[in-house]
Design a protein around this motif. Structure first.
Motif, PDB file in Angstrom:
ATOM      1  N   UNK A  25     -30.305  45.447 -55.289  1.00 45.10           N
ATOM      2  CA  UNK A  25     -31.517  45.458 -56.101  1.00 45.10           C
ATOM      3  C   UNK A  25     -32.649  46.130 -55.313  1.00 45.10           C
ATOM      4  N   UNK A  26     -33.362  47.031 -55.955  1.00 50.99           N
ATOM      5  CA  UNK A  26     -34.527  47.649 -55.316  1.00 50.99           C
ATOM      6  C   UNK A  26     -34.462  49.158 -55.345  1.00 50.99           C
ATOM      7  N   UNK A  27     -35.287  49.780 -54.506  1.00 54.86           N
ATOM      8  CA  UNK A  27     -35.375  51.249 -54.501  1.00 54.86           C
ATOM      9  C   UNK A  27     -34.431  51.829 -53.455  1.00 54.86           C
ATOM     10  N   UNK A  36     -33.032  56.542 -65.761  1.00 55.99           N
ATOM     11  CA  UNK A  36     -33.740  55.397 -66.353  1.00 55.99           C
ATOM     12  C   UNK A  36     -33.262  55.221 -67.786  1.00 55.99           C
ATOM     13  N   UNK A  43     -40.043  47.641 -74.133  1.00 53.85           N
ATOM     14  CA  UNK A  43     -40.476  48.281 -72.875  1.00 53.85           C
ATOM     15  C   UNK A  43     -39.630  47.820 -71.686  1.00 53.85           C
ATOM     16  N   UNK A  45     -36.764  48.233 -69.059  1.00 52.22           N
ATOM     17  CA  UNK A  45     -36.114  49.413 -68.484  1.00 52.22           C
ATOM     18  C   UNK A  45     -35.162  49.002 -67.373  1.00 52.22           C
ATOM     19  N   UNK A  47     -33.883  51.152 -63.909  1.00 57.89           N
ATOM     20  CA  UNK A  47     -33.875  52.399 -63.134  1.00 57.89           C
ATOM     21  C   UNK A  47     -32.686  52.323 -62.178  1.00 57.89           C
ATOM     22  N   UNK A  64     -35.150  46.484 -62.475  1.00 50.52           N
ATOM     23  CA  UNK A  64     -35.422  46.279 -63.907  1.00 50.52           C
ATOM     24  C   UNK A  64     -36.560  45.290 -64.114  1.00 50.52           C
ATOM     25  N   UNK A  65     -37.217  45.399 -65.251  1.00 48.36           N
ATOM     26  CA  UNK A  65     -38.172  44.358 -65.652  1.00 48.36           C
ATOM     27  C   UNK A  65     -37.536  43.498 -66.748  1.00 48.36           C
ATOM     28  N   UNK A  66     -36.237  43.653 -66.909  1.00 48.39           N
ATOM     29  CA  UNK A  66     -35.528  42.975 -68.001  1.00 48.39           C
ATOM     30  C   UNK A  66     -35.143  41.543 -67.688  1.00 48.39           C
ATOM     31  N   UNK A  67     -34.266  41.020 -68.536  1.00 51.56           N
ATOM     32  CA  UNK A  67     -33.921  39.597 -68.438  1.00 51.56           C
ATOM     33  C   UNK A  67     -32.868  39.350 -67.352  1.00 51.56           C
ATOM     34  N   UNK A  68     -32.548  38.081 -67.151  1.00 52.48           N
ATOM     35  CA  UNK A  68     -31.588  37.707 -66.104  1.00 52.48           C
ATOM     36  C   UNK A  68     -30.198  38.254 -66.379  1.00 52.48           C
ATOM     37  N   UNK A  71     -30.021  41.574 -64.942  1.00 51.59           N
ATOM     38  CA  UNK A  71     -29.967  41.507 -63.476  1.00 51.59           C
ATOM     39  C   UNK A  71     -28.547  41.174 -63.012  1.00 51.59           C
TER      40      UNK A  71
ATOM     41  N   UNK B 149     -35.748  33.008 -65.298  1.00 55.09           N
ATOM     42  CA  UNK B 149     -36.436  33.998 -66.121  1.00 55.09           C
ATOM     43  C   UNK B 149     -37.958  33.895 -65.927  1.00 55.09           C
ATOM     44  N   UNK B 152     -39.648  34.572 -62.335  1.00 48.07           N
ATOM     45  CA  UNK B 152     -39.827  36.021 -62.121  1.00 48.07           C
ATOM     46  C   UNK B 152     -41.021  36.517 -62.928  1.00 48.07           C
ATOM     47  N   UNK B 156     -44.312  38.384 -61.612  1.00 44.34           N
ATOM     48  CA  UNK B 156     -44.592  39.727 -62.130  1.00 44.34           C
ATOM     49  C   UNK B 156     -46.020  39.788 -62.697  1.00 44.34           C
ATOM     50  N   UNK B 205     -37.318  38.562 -57.818  1.00 42.26           N
ATOM     51  CA  UNK B 205     -36.950  39.889 -57.307  1.00 42.26           C
ATOM     52  C   UNK B 205     -38.178  40.793 -57.199  1.00 42.26           C
ATOM     53  N   UNK B 206     -38.010  41.837 -56.396  1.00 48.08           N
ATOM     54  CA  UNK B 206     -39.124  42.758 -56.123  1.00 48.08           C
ATOM     55  C   UNK B 206     -39.533  43.522 -57.380  1.00 48.08           C
ATOM     56  N   UNK B 211     -43.020  48.898 -63.250  1.00 52.41           N
ATOM     57  CA  UNK B 211     -43.449  47.650 -63.898  1.00 52.41           C
ATOM     58  C   UNK B 211     -44.957  47.440 -63.781  1.00 52.41           C
TER      59      UNK B 211
END
Lengths: 157, 269
Positions: A25-27, A36, A43, A45, A47, A64-68, A71, B149, B152, B156, B205-206, B211
């Motif tokens: 996880x991460x960049x 993406x 919204x 995403x 990446x 991601x900014x998505x759900x668990x 992830x 959920x 995080x 955020x 998480x980071x 975001x």
């Protein structure tokens, strides 16, 4: 430290571990390509960074900014594809779906957004190979979690 | 991008999660106060960075050490606080931060001087048992997913609002962001302490810059209101599923707070 801990039934131990400590996880600092996948309605995403050596995926990372669910699936997917071929990666999502058992429509969309982000990274790689200057490749999702929630809500009425 | 900012961000998280992990109510409460001070340091350091025409991001390079005892957690915090000292600038703010840290180190030394404080930490044992509650496995599963959920999401939101607050010149926006940050701190604290009780405490998480770099505030607020609505539904569902009067009341209370967040966010439109 807690290797012998027995996790109760329900959420299985593997899923809990991915939830508590998502892998890859991460960049990534110097990827070969970046993709993406975006759900325009919510919204959300994913990446996806891919490092390629010929046809082998040497490293992969995602955020991601998505759900668990997104992830957990992203964590499992990246673990499966690292040090494997792109051809193998194309079948990895199906293997995860089999492993996790029956997925809800929403979870299938989460799997799809992860896989689409990976595919977008490969498209980005192709474009770069063809001499294009593309920072990342964006794929917009056809299905949205939001619509699914609405449909599921309707069917429950 | 900015090493000091990144290290302060990591230290804020470490103090916050040490507070969640430790069961002793007095130590928990004092550490949480210090974590809030560390968050303000982060905010002020960020303002200085922007004022000098530089920038910062929310990258981090850390993991939450799943330590089995209070003293291991405290010793690890001491090392981290000592290591960051050399990064502070020779400014009035730098001096303020150093004296705050020195006082925190003194408090940590006090904890370490009492061997009876060194008890086992169960916050990471993954057992998912809430000792003083009689929850079914299905209820525990629902609570587990909710806490992952929402912890995080609160982290955020704290960082997104802080990022926007640091970049606005509008007093109304500044105040609304501050209210929303304060509210999210409280929610993160509540959920973090619950995760610790269940033995599933973990760092959120980071955040990726996609975001938190918001290009269209209006769209962000519209989407944010939809997210708050979704959070309300989750709280309501959880409150109905958890057959425990105390927990149900708590999730109803959170649900009503989310309603007011929507009103606060509307002020940004």
């Amino acid at each position: 430290m807690f290797e012998d801990t027995k996790v109760p039934e329900g959420i299985n131990k593997e899923t809990l571990e991915h939830l508590m400590n998502p892998q890859n996880y991460g960049k990534m600092e110097h990827p070969s390509c970046v993709g993406v996948a975006l759900d325009e309605k919510t919204k959300e995403y994913v990446i996806f960074y891919t490092l390629l050596d010929a046809d082998t995926i040497k490293d992969a990372k995602f955020a991601t900014n998505g759900c668990q669910d997104t992830v957990v699936i992203g964590s499992m997917f990246t673990q499966m594809i690292i040090n494997n071929s792109t051809q193998y990666a194309n079948t990895a999502i199906e293997k995860i779906v089999k492993k996790l058992g029956k997925l809800s429509i929403q979870q299938q969309i989460c799997a799809d957004i992860v896989f689409s982000a990976f595919k977008a990274s490969l498209i980005n790689f192709e474009h770069i190979q063809n001499g294009e200057k593309e920072e990342l490749h964006l794929l917009k999702m056809k299905e949205s979690c939001e619509v699914v929630e609405d449909k599921e809500g309707e069917s429950n009425e | 991008m900015n090493k000091l900012y990144q290290k302060k961000h990591e230290l804020w998280l470490h103090i916050t999660f040490a507070s969640f992990a430790i069961g002793n109510e007095e130590i928990k409460s004092r550490l949480y106060d210090f974590s809030q001070i560390a968050f303000r340091h982060m905010k002020w350091l960020g303002e200085d960075i922007l004022a000098s025409n530089q920038d910062y991001n929310y990258d981090r390079d850390m993991s939450l050490k799943k330590e089995a005892s209070v003293f291991i957690i405290i010793n690890s915090l001491v090392k981290e606080i000592e290591a960051i000292q050399e990064l502070y600038p020779d400014t009035i703010l730098g001096e303020r931060v150093k004296t705050d840290d020195a006082y925190l180190l003194e408090y940590l030394a006090q904890i370490l001087s009492f061997p009876m404080n060194d008890v086992v930490v169960t916050s990471f044992n993954m057992k998912r048992v809430w000792l003083d509650k009689n929850l079914s496995q299905e209820q525990i599963d629902a609570l587990t997913l909710f806490l992952f959920e929402e912890s995080y999401k609160e982290y955020e939101l704290i960082l997104i609002y802080a990022y926007m607050q640091a970049r606005t010149n509008d007093a109304l926006q500044f105040n609304v962001f501050q209210d929303l940050i304060d509210e999210s701190h409280f929610h993160l604290k509540s959920f973090g302490n619950m995760m610790a009780k269940l033995g599933i405490l973990t760092l959120p998480r980071m955040l990726h810059e996609m975001t938190y770099i918001v290009k269209d505030l209006k769209q962000f607020v519209v989407d944010g209101i939809a997210e708050e609505e979704a959070a309300k539904v989750m709280c309501k569902e959880l409150s109905e599923r958890i057959k425990d009067a105390e927990l149900s009341k708590f999730f109803d209370f959170i649900n009503y707070q989310e309603s007011y967040h929507i009103e606060l966010m509307k002020k940004l439109l």
